[in-house]
Design an enzyme around this catalytic site. Structure first.
Site, PDB file in Angstrom:
ATOM      1  CG  ASN A  39       1.248 -64.802  14.949  1.00 55.10           C
ATOM      2  OD1 ASN A  39       1.335 -65.800  14.077  1.00 55.10           O
ATOM      3  ND2 ASN A  39       1.833 -64.691  16.301  1.00 55.10           N
ATOM      4  NE  ARG A  74       5.309 -59.099   8.866  1.00 56.73           N
ATOM      5  CZ  ARG A  74       6.551 -59.409   8.716  1.00 56.73           C
ATOM      6  NH1 ARG A  74       6.613 -59.689   7.361  1.00 56.73           N
ATOM      7  NH2 ARG A  74       6.915 -60.122   9.556  1.00 56.73           N
ATOM      8  CD1 TRP A  75      -2.778 -65.101   8.044  1.00 61.69           C
ATOM      9  CD2 TRP A  75      -3.353 -64.430   9.749  1.00 61.69           C
ATOM     10  NE1 TRP A  75      -3.312 -65.464   8.030  1.00 61.69           N
ATOM     11  CE2 TRP A  75      -4.395 -64.697   9.688  1.00 61.69           C
ATOM     12  CE3 TRP A  75      -4.027 -63.877  11.165  1.00 61.69           C
ATOM     13  CZ2 TRP A  75      -6.084 -65.479   9.938  1.00 61.69           C
ATOM     14  CZ3 TRP A  75      -5.644 -63.984  11.570  1.00 61.69           C
ATOM     15  CH2 TRP A  75      -6.130 -65.362  10.731  1.00 61.69           C
ATOM     16  CG  ASP A  97       7.933 -62.316  11.812  1.00 65.57           C
ATOM     17  OD1 ASP A  97       7.532 -61.741  12.403  1.00 65.57           O
ATOM     18  OD2 ASP A  97       9.232 -61.818  10.443  1.00 65.57           O
ATOM     19  CG  LEU A 139       7.791 -83.150  18.500  1.00 67.38           C
ATOM     20  CD1 LEU A 139       8.604 -83.172  17.248  1.00 67.38           C
ATOM     21  CD2 LEU A 139       6.478 -82.199  18.436  1.00 67.38           C
ATOM     22  CG  HIS A 171       0.070 -62.340  18.916  1.00 68.99           C
ATOM     23  ND1 HIS A 171       1.258 -63.019  18.264  1.00 68.99           N
ATOM     24  CD2 HIS A 171       0.160 -61.028  19.205  1.00 68.99           C
ATOM     25  CE1 HIS A 171       2.330 -61.614  17.400  1.00 68.99           C
ATOM     26  NE2 HIS A 171       1.621 -61.104  18.977  1.00 68.99           N
ATOM     27  NE  ARG A 197       1.040 -56.631  16.779  1.00 70.93           N
ATOM     28  CZ  ARG A 197       1.904 -56.954  16.115  1.00 70.93           C
ATOM     29  NH1 ARG A 197       2.001 -56.468  14.599  1.00 70.93           N
ATOM     30  NH2 ARG A 197       3.530 -57.916  16.429  1.00 70.93           N
TER      31      ARG A 197
HETATM   32  C1  FPP Z   1       5.708 -62.921  15.406  1.00 68.82           C
HETATM   33  O1  FPP Z   1       4.756 -62.386  14.792  1.00 68.82           O
HETATM   34  C2  FPP Z   1       4.901 -63.877  16.900  1.00 68.82           C
HETATM   35  C3  FPP Z   1       5.390 -63.745  17.686  1.00 68.82           C
HETATM   36  C4  FPP Z   1       6.285 -62.339  18.633  1.00 68.82           C
HETATM   37  C5  FPP Z   1       4.662 -64.821  18.949  1.00 68.82           C
HETATM   38  C6  FPP Z   1       4.174 -66.042  18.653  1.00 68.82           C
HETATM   39  C7  FPP Z   1       3.974 -67.032  18.851  1.00 68.82           C
HETATM   40  C8  FPP Z   1       2.309 -67.537  18.912  1.00 68.82           C
HETATM   41  C9  FPP Z   1       2.671 -68.188  17.158  1.00 68.82           C
HETATM   42  C10 FPP Z   1       1.807 -68.086  19.602  1.00 68.82           C
HETATM   43  C11 FPP Z   1       2.422 -68.505  20.997  1.00 68.82           C
HETATM   44  C12 FPP Z   1       2.700 -69.869  21.048  1.00 68.82           C
HETATM   45  C13 FPP Z   1       2.897 -69.696  22.450  1.00 68.82           C
HETATM   46  C14 FPP Z   1       3.470 -71.400  22.215  1.00 68.82           C
HETATM   47  C15 FPP Z   1       2.429 -69.147  23.430  1.00 68.82           C
HETATM   48  P1  FPP Z   1       5.123 -60.836  14.643  1.00 68.82           P
HETATM   49  O2  FPP Z   1       4.063 -60.795  15.442  1.00 68.82           O
HETATM   50  O3  FPP Z   1       6.257 -59.887  15.186  1.00 68.82           O
HETATM   51  O4  FPP Z   1       4.590 -60.742  13.749  1.00 68.82           O
HETATM   52  P2  FPP Z   1       4.403 -59.014  12.528  1.00 68.82           P
HETATM   53  O5  FPP Z   1       5.960 -59.389  12.273  1.00 68.82           O
HETATM   54  O6  FPP Z   1       3.306 -59.178  11.086  1.00 68.82           O
HETATM   55  O7  FPP Z   1       4.027 -58.163  13.140  1.00 68.82           O
END
Ligand code: FPP
Length: 249
Positions: A30, A32-33, A28, A139, A45, A41
């Site tokens: 991405n 906010r980062w 979680d 793994l 990701h 956004r």
């Molecule tokens: C949550 O951050 C993250 C996701 C919904 C996607 C996670 C995906 C990846 C790390 C990359 C994709 C991986 C593959 C294998 C394709 P958020 O967007 O909810 O962040 P926020 O809560 O800060 O808005």
């Protein structure tokens, strides 16, 4: 399967550290980062995928045997269309660009989740990644894409009914065998980044006795050091599985 399981970590970790056999990861933060850097956004990701590569490698080095990642939930379809498209594109990219390296590292890829909604080309890539890596043993990487814990349980019940399972035959062990993670140990540790304390429909059945750890950094910043901190925390926990402390000694 509710059997507790740890093993000594490999040489790259402190000698006394026991690593869980199975880790679940809710990646979680991405968005906010990216926002904290005034980036779109999508950049978050992308950074998330880059970090995922590093963390998978760290898990291989540490001797973790099963890693389940939550990459796209059944609820994520409700995000803005462009973001959904971007996440689907990232899955394609990972399958195109990372497969050979993952295969070389001995990673066995499995998909957990529904294939509905995925493009035919993506389904084929997923299937061939699973087939290509099926004999790898270092793994097991369960890729949760279009995954939801409730949907998984609904799917299991439907399958059981279709197979003519009777009510007498229903047991926890049988339900385990109908889940996407059939044959794998339950997660010992579930890590969620970005500080939130929510399960968000992740491994609802399998996580019954998992230890939870909330890391206070966004996913792209969750590095090997943060992973070791989570493992140290896990090592300090007493897992009682419903028993008392006295019964464990
Ligand atoms: C949550 O951050 C993250 C996701 C919904 C996607 C996670 C995906 C990846 C790390 C990359 C994709 C991986 C593959 C294998 C394709 P958020 O967007 O909810 O962040 P926020 O809560 O800060 O808005």
């Amino acid at each position: 399967m509710a059997t507790p399981s740890t093993q000594p970590a490999s040489a790259t970790a402190p000698a006394t550290l026991k690593v869980p056999r199975h880790i679940g990861l809710i990646m979680d933060g991405n968005g906010r980062w990216a926002k904290s850097r005034s980036l779109p956004r999508a950049a978050g990701h992308k950074a998330g995928v880059e970090n995922l590569r590093r963390i998978i490698r760290a898990c291989v080095e540490l001797g973790i045997q099963h890693l389940t990642i939550y990459a796209f939930s059944t609820e994520n379809w409700a995000r803005p269309v462009d973001e959904v498209k971007g996440l689907l594109f990232l899955l394609d990219q990972v399958l195109d660009n990372e497969l050979q390296e993952l295969h070389r590292e001995g990673v066995q890829i499995r998909h957990i989740g529904r294939v509905d909604g995925l493009a035919d080309s993506t389904r084929r890539k997923l299937e061939s990644a699973v087939a290509m890596t099926q004999n790898n043993t270092r793994l097991v990487l369960n890729v949760g894409f279009n995954y939801g814990g409730r949907a998984e349980i609904v799917n299991a019940i439907k399958q059981m009914l279709a197979d003519g399972v009777t009510s007498d035959e229903v047991s926890e062990e049988l339900i385990d065998r109908y889940l996407y993670t059939a044959g794998q140990p339950d997660p010992d540790l579930i890590i969620r980044t970005a500080g939130e304390l929510r399960v968000s429909n992740f491994l609802l059945w399998q996580g019954a006795y998992s230890e939870y750890y909330a890391a206070d950094v966004y996913w792209p910043d969750f590095d090997k050091n943060e992973l070791l901190k989570a493992l140290e925390h896990f090592n300090s926990r007493e897992r009682r599985f419903g028993k008392t402390s006295e019964q464990l000694v």
